[in-house]
Design a protein around this motif. Structure first.
Motif, mmCIF file in Angstrom:
data_model
loop_
_atom_site.group_PDB
_atom_site.id
_atom_site.type_symbol
_atom_site.label_atom_id
_atom_site.label_comp_id
_atom_site.label_asym_id
_atom_site.label_seq_id
_atom_site.Cartn_x
_atom_site.Cartn_y
_atom_site.Cartn_z
ATOM 1 N N VAL A 21 0.841 -1.200 0.000
ATOM 2 C CA VAL A 21 0.000 0.000 0.000
ATOM 3 C C VAL A 21 0.878 1.252 0.000
ATOM 4 N N LEU A 22 1.906 1.240 0.838
ATOM 5 C CA LEU A 22 2.822 2.388 0.904
ATOM 6 C C LEU A 22 3.582 2.549 -0.404
ATOM 7 N N ASP A 23 4.016 1.451 -1.001
ATOM 8 C CA ASP A 23 4.748 1.514 -2.274
ATOM 9 C C ASP A 23 3.866 2.086 -3.386
ATOM 10 N N THR A 24 2.589 1.699 -3.371
ATOM 11 C CA THR A 24 1.654 2.222 -4.372
ATOM 12 C C THR A 24 1.487 3.729 -4.222
ATOM 13 N N LEU A 25 1.404 4.182 -2.967
ATOM 14 C CA LEU A 25 1.274 5.614 -2.721
ATOM 15 C C LEU A 25 2.507 6.363 -3.230
ATOM 16 N N LYS A 26 3.690 5.844 -2.942
ATOM 17 C CA LYS A 26 4.919 6.480 -3.415
ATOM 18 C C LYS A 26 4.929 6.564 -4.938
ATOM 19 N N ASP A 27 4.473 5.487 -5.584
ATOM 20 C CA ASP A 27 4.432 5.460 -7.044
ATOM 21 C C ASP A 27 3.440 6.491 -7.577
ATOM 22 N N ASP A 28 2.272 6.604 -6.914
ATOM 23 C CA ASP A 28 1.268 7.591 -7.323
ATOM 24 C C ASP A 28 1.811 9.014 -7.164
ATOM 25 N N PHE A 29 2.515 9.250 -6.072
ATOM 26 C CA PHE A 29 3.104 10.576 -5.850
ATOM 27 C C PHE A 29 4.095 10.917 -6.963
ATOM 28 N N THR A 30 4.927 9.937 -7.331
ATOM 29 C CA THR A 30 5.956 10.176 -8.339
ATOM 30 C C THR A 30 5.344 10.441 -9.711
ATOM 31 N N ARG A 31 4.309 9.669 -10.050
ATOM 32 C CA ARG A 31 3.746 9.774 -11.399
ATOM 33 C C ARG A 31 2.776 10.929 -11.555
ATOM 34 N N ASN A 32 1.985 11.210 -10.522
ATOM 35 C CA ASN A 32 0.897 12.174 -10.666
ATOM 36 C C ASN A 32 1.165 13.546 -10.070
ATOM 37 N N LEU A 33 2.171 13.655 -9.218
ATOM 38 C CA LEU A 33 2.330 14.902 -8.473
ATOM 39 C C LEU A 33 3.682 15.570 -8.696
ATOM 40 N N SER A 34 4.292 15.304 -9.809
ATOM 41 C CA SER A 34 5.585 15.913 -10.082
ATOM 42 C C SER A 34 5.402 17.282 -10.729
ATOM 43 N N ILE A 35 6.154 18.263 -10.260
ATOM 44 C CA ILE A 35 6.103 19.593 -10.872
ATOM 45 C C ILE A 35 7.270 19.774 -11.836
ATOM 46 N N ARG A 36 8.066 18.717 -11.972
ATOM 47 C CA ARG A 36 9.164 18.749 -12.944
ATOM 48 C C ARG A 36 8.703 18.040 -14.210
ATOM 49 N N THR A 37 8.803 18.698 -15.355
ATOM 50 C CA THR A 37 8.294 18.169 -16.610
ATOM 51 C C THR A 37 9.348 17.323 -17.318
ATOM 52 N N SER A 38 8.909 16.159 -17.788
ATOM 53 C CA SER A 38 9.772 15.301 -18.598
ATOM 54 C C SER A 38 8.868 14.421 -19.451
ATOM 55 N N ALA A 39 9.453 13.807 -20.461
ATOM 56 C CA ALA A 39 8.666 12.931 -21.332
ATOM 57 C C ALA A 39 8.093 11.756 -20.549
ATOM 58 N N GLY A 40 8.823 11.305 -19.527
ATOM 59 C CA GLY A 40 8.359 10.179 -18.726
ATOM 60 C C GLY A 40 7.159 10.498 -17.857
ATOM 61 N N ALA A 41 6.793 11.783 -17.773
ATOM 62 C CA ALA A 41 5.663 12.174 -16.932
ATOM 63 C C ALA A 41 4.344 11.599 -17.451
ATOM 64 N N LEU A 42 4.317 11.193 -18.754
ATOM 65 C CA LEU A 42 3.078 10.664 -19.340
ATOM 66 C C LEU A 42 3.075 9.144 -19.455
ATOM 67 N N ASP A 43 4.176 8.503 -19.061
ATOM 68 C CA ASP A 43 4.281 7.051 -19.247
ATOM 69 C C ASP A 43 3.191 6.276 -18.527
ATOM 70 N N HIS A 44 2.788 6.777 -17.361
ATOM 71 C CA HIS A 44 1.855 6.013 -16.524
ATOM 72 C C HIS A 44 0.411 6.083 -17.010
ATOM 73 N N ILE A 45 0.111 7.012 -17.904
ATOM 74 C CA ILE A 45 -1.274 7.205 -18.348
ATOM 75 C C ILE A 45 -1.746 5.960 -19.098
ATOM 76 N N VAL A 46 -2.882 5.432 -18.662
ATOM 77 C CA VAL A 46 -3.423 4.199 -19.238
ATOM 78 C C VAL A 46 -4.466 4.538 -20.295
ATOM 79 N N VAL A 47 -4.293 3.941 -21.470
ATOM 80 C CA VAL A 47 -5.202 4.172 -22.601
ATOM 81 C C VAL A 47 -6.105 2.959 -22.763
ATOM 82 N N THR A 48 -7.410 3.197 -22.775
ATOM 83 C CA THR A 48 -8.375 2.100 -22.938
ATOM 84 C C THR A 48 -8.781 1.997 -24.399
ATOM 85 N N THR A 49 -8.477 0.859 -24.989
ATOM 86 C CA THR A 49 -8.849 0.620 -26.391
ATOM 87 C C THR A 49 -9.767 -0.592 -26.468
ATOM 88 N N LYS A 50 -10.218 -0.914 -27.664
ATOM 89 C CA LYS A 50 -11.111 -2.074 -27.820
ATOM 90 C C LYS A 50 -10.376 -3.391 -27.564
#
Length: 257
Positions: A90-119
């Motif tokens: 649970v704690l590891d998931t929170l740390k991961d969420d903080f890193t992916r969703n709450l960064s104020i530093r911009t990089s190409a990797g900032a969008l890696d976590h976004i999940v795309v729903t396709t058919k």
């Protein structure tokens, strides 16, 4: 002459002994009755009264006794190591969420976590498109490899928690990076609080499921054993909740400065 002085002191010694007999002190050493004779004189042993300080009492009252059960001794009831692992996840998931969703530093990797729903299912954005930084204010997603997923990727970017406004040009998705304002930082801090509360909910669920498992194994075990295990589970959850609070405090400080 010495015997004469001893005779004068004898009434005073007797009065002291009577007073000690009427008002005994707490936590004293044993006092033997003095033997008054012509050759030797014995006086009561010095008495000391011991008290706990107010600070020590308050500290003891505010901190419950720690429990440390050997997990091997109760593994027929529950695996404490497994529960500890679930709580740590649970704690590891929170740390991961903080890193992916709450960064104020911009990089190409900032969008890696976004999940795309396709058919065909759900996929991370970086598996469907090539992500790169065109400028400090613009990220570009090239969807040439999977052009049919361009619309879904655009929708996923727009609906993400990052408050993005993607622009589509054929199979190229341009993602302008919003300026980091004070308001944006405060919104991220609020999101951090929401994520930490969600983590605590997950933590309580792990603990609750473990308690249910322990209660099911109640037969054949003493009530004291069951009670100690439940106390151990609560202690583990409290420690992990404290770690969640530390992560939140550090992230809030990072976001708000």
């Amino acid at each position: 002459m010495a015997l004469c002085h001893l005779g004068l002191l004898r009434p005073l010694l007797c009065q002291s002994l009577v007073r000690l007999a009427r008002y005994p002190l707490v936590a004293t050493t044993r006092v033997s009755a003095p033997l008054l004779c012509h050759h030797t004189t014995h006086f009561p042993t010095t008495c000391t009264r011991l008290y706990a300080t107010k600070k020590a009492k308050a500290k003891a009252k505010g901190q419950p006794a720690k429990v440390n059960i050997n997990s091997a001794l109760v593994e027929d009831i529950i695996s404490l190591d497994e529960v500890k692992g679930d709580m740590a996840a649970v704690l590891d998931t929170l740390k991961d969420d903080f890193t992916r969703n709450l960064s104020i530093r911009t990089s190409a990797g900032a969008l890696d976590h976004i999940v795309v729903t396709t058919k065909d299912g759900k996929f991370p954005l970086n598996q469907l498109g090539q992500i790169s930084m065109k400028s400090p204010q613009l990220i570009v997603v090239n969807m040439t490899s999977f052009p049919e997923a361009t619309a879904a990727a655009t929708r996923a970017l727009r609906e993400s928690s990052m408050k993005l406004n993607p622009e589509v040009d054929g199979t190229i998705i341009g993602v302008p990076i919003p300026k980091v304002t004070r308001e944006h930082r405060e919104n991220l801090a609020k999101l951090a609080k929401q994520l930490s509360n969600k983590a605590k909910d997950s933590l309580r669920k792990v603990r609750s499921n473990a308690v249910v498992q322990v209660k099911r194994a109640k037969e054949g075990h003493s009530e004291d054993t069951i009670r100690l295990i439940e106390k151990q589970l609560q202690q583990m959850a409290d420690n992990m909740a404290a770690d969640i609070d530390k992560q939140l405090a550090a992230k809030t400080k990072e976001l708000l400065g």
